[in-house]
Each structure stands twice: as structure tokens, then as C-alpha cells.
Design a protein around this motif. Sequence first.
Motif, PDB file in Angstrom:
ATOM      1  N   GLU A 104       5.298   8.599  -0.406  1.00 13.00           N
ATOM      2  CA  GLU A 104       4.534   9.511   0.243  1.00 13.00           C
ATOM      3  C   GLU A 104       3.215   9.510  -0.260  1.00 13.00           C
ATOM      4  N   VAL A 105       2.485   9.834   0.851  1.00 14.50           N
ATOM      5  CA  VAL A 105       0.822   9.870   0.768  1.00 14.50           C
ATOM      6  C   VAL A 105       0.234  11.393   0.753  1.00 14.50           C
ATOM      7  N   ARG A 106      -0.261  11.941  -0.166  1.00 16.60           N
ATOM      8  CA  ARG A 106      -1.021  13.399   0.089  1.00 16.60           C
ATOM      9  C   ARG A 106      -2.276  13.306  -0.368  1.00 16.60           C
ATOM     10  N   ASP A 107      -3.204  14.109   0.158  1.00 14.97           N
ATOM     11  CA  ASP A 107      -4.601  14.363  -0.303  1.00 14.97           C
ATOM     12  C   ASP A 107      -4.851  15.215  -1.637  1.00 14.97           C
ATOM     13  N   THR A 108      -5.772  15.205  -1.996  1.00 10.92           N
ATOM     14  CA  THR A 108      -6.187  15.793  -3.246  1.00 10.92           C
ATOM     15  C   THR A 108      -5.638  17.361  -3.324  1.00 10.92           C
ATOM     16  N   GLU A 129      -1.545   0.821   4.771  1.00 12.13           N
ATOM     17  CA  GLU A 129      -1.450   1.149   6.064  1.00 12.13           C
ATOM     18  C   GLU A 129      -0.506   2.456   6.217  1.00 12.13           C
ATOM     19  N   ILE A 130      -1.093   3.338   6.437  1.00 14.40           N
ATOM     20  CA  ILE A 130      -0.275   4.691   6.434  1.00 14.40           C
ATOM     21  C   ILE A 130       0.179   5.323   7.739  1.00 14.40           C
ATOM     22  N   GLY A 156       7.210   8.923  -6.734  1.00 16.75           N
ATOM     23  CA  GLY A 156       7.303   8.536  -5.380  1.00 16.75           C
ATOM     24  C   GLY A 156       6.089   8.841  -4.489  1.00 16.75           C
ATOM     25  N   ARG A 157       4.913   9.170  -5.121  1.00 15.27           N
ATOM     26  CA  ARG A 157       3.783   9.595  -4.289  1.00 15.27           C
ATOM     27  C   ARG A 157       2.431   9.043  -4.929  1.00 15.27           C
ATOM     28  N   ILE A 158       1.736   9.066  -3.750  1.00 18.11           N
ATOM     29  CA  ILE A 158       0.208   8.505  -3.908  1.00 18.11           C
ATOM     30  C   ILE A 158      -0.819   9.662  -3.500  1.00 18.11           C
ATOM     31  N   VAL A 159      -1.860  10.066  -4.457  1.00 20.80           N
ATOM     32  CA  VAL A 159      -2.660  11.035  -3.992  1.00 20.80           C
ATOM     33  C   VAL A 159      -4.047  10.135  -3.478  1.00 20.80           C
TER      34      VAL A 159
END
Length: 167
Positions: A104-108, A129-130, A156-159
Motif C-alpha cells: 500500500e502507498v500512502r503520502d506523508t 509503478e503505482i 505492508g505499506r510505503i510512505v
Amino acid sequence: MADRVCVGAIAGAFGVKGEVRLKSFCAVPEDIAAYGALFTEDGARFFTVEITRPVKNGLAVHLSGVASKEQADALKGIRLFADRSRMPALPEDEFYHADLIGLEVRDTGGTLLGTVRAVQEYGAGDMLEIHGPGLKSTVLLPFTREAVPTVDIASGRIVVDPPEGLF
């Protein structure tokens, strides 16, 4: 496939004696032969690898059970996977591409931007590639410490802190 990591792909036949041109995805290309048997994505076949020489854009190799140009040609495009248990441990700030895909990709600020669909390598560095809700197409984000300050595989995430206007 969580217990296997993609380490290379067969680019086609090399010569007429069953050798294939193998593109290695390893940091040291020759390491691909050190991981034991390499499996096809579906796990139906496996090969041992014997490197014969480096060639343009890869390595010339003999794969077990491949003895003719026709057999080698039939393998073109096949990706090869090694057992994760045979792979070396990575330093804290390095990751296998397979571990990033699906995160999962979330912003700050905590807003969900999407998930990592693939990791692309165009020569100047890796790009994530999102794909996500509200995006008409996938977004390529440089995989740098500035753009991706936090990678948390366990949760399971990336900030990310993307450049203005990217999303």
C-alpha cells in the motif's frame, strides 16, 4: 510465489547447441548461478544454470535439460525464480522488488494513493509503478530516499513524499 524471488529471464537461444541468453536481475549478474535450481513462475519446471560466458545484454548459459536451439527458443520470455531461503540477507535499506510489489502507498499525511504494481528499472534508478483509485494511469515514482522516506514491509505499506503535482 512469496517463497521465491525472480532472479532472471530467458531472452532466447544463443547459438545452436542449446545455450540461452539469460538476463540476470542480480546485483552481480553471475550470482544467478549460485542460488541452486531456478524455477519457472508456475513451478512446473526447474533448471540448474551453468554460465559459459558473458554476452551483450546478459549471460550465455547452459540450462539443465536444454540441448537444442529449438528447446532454447521455446523458453524465450520465461522468468526464473530462486528459493528465497537461498537468497542473501539484505542490508536494512535494500529490498527485493518482489517484496515491494503489492504494498500500500500512502503520502506523508496518511492519504491512500494506491499500491505498488511493479518496480521498473530504466537505468537511472528504480521507479515504483503505482496504481490507485482516481488515477487514470499508473504513476512512476522514483524509488529514492527523498521520494520514499519509509518502507515498512512488515505492515505492508510505503510512505511517500512525491514531487508536487505527480498525483
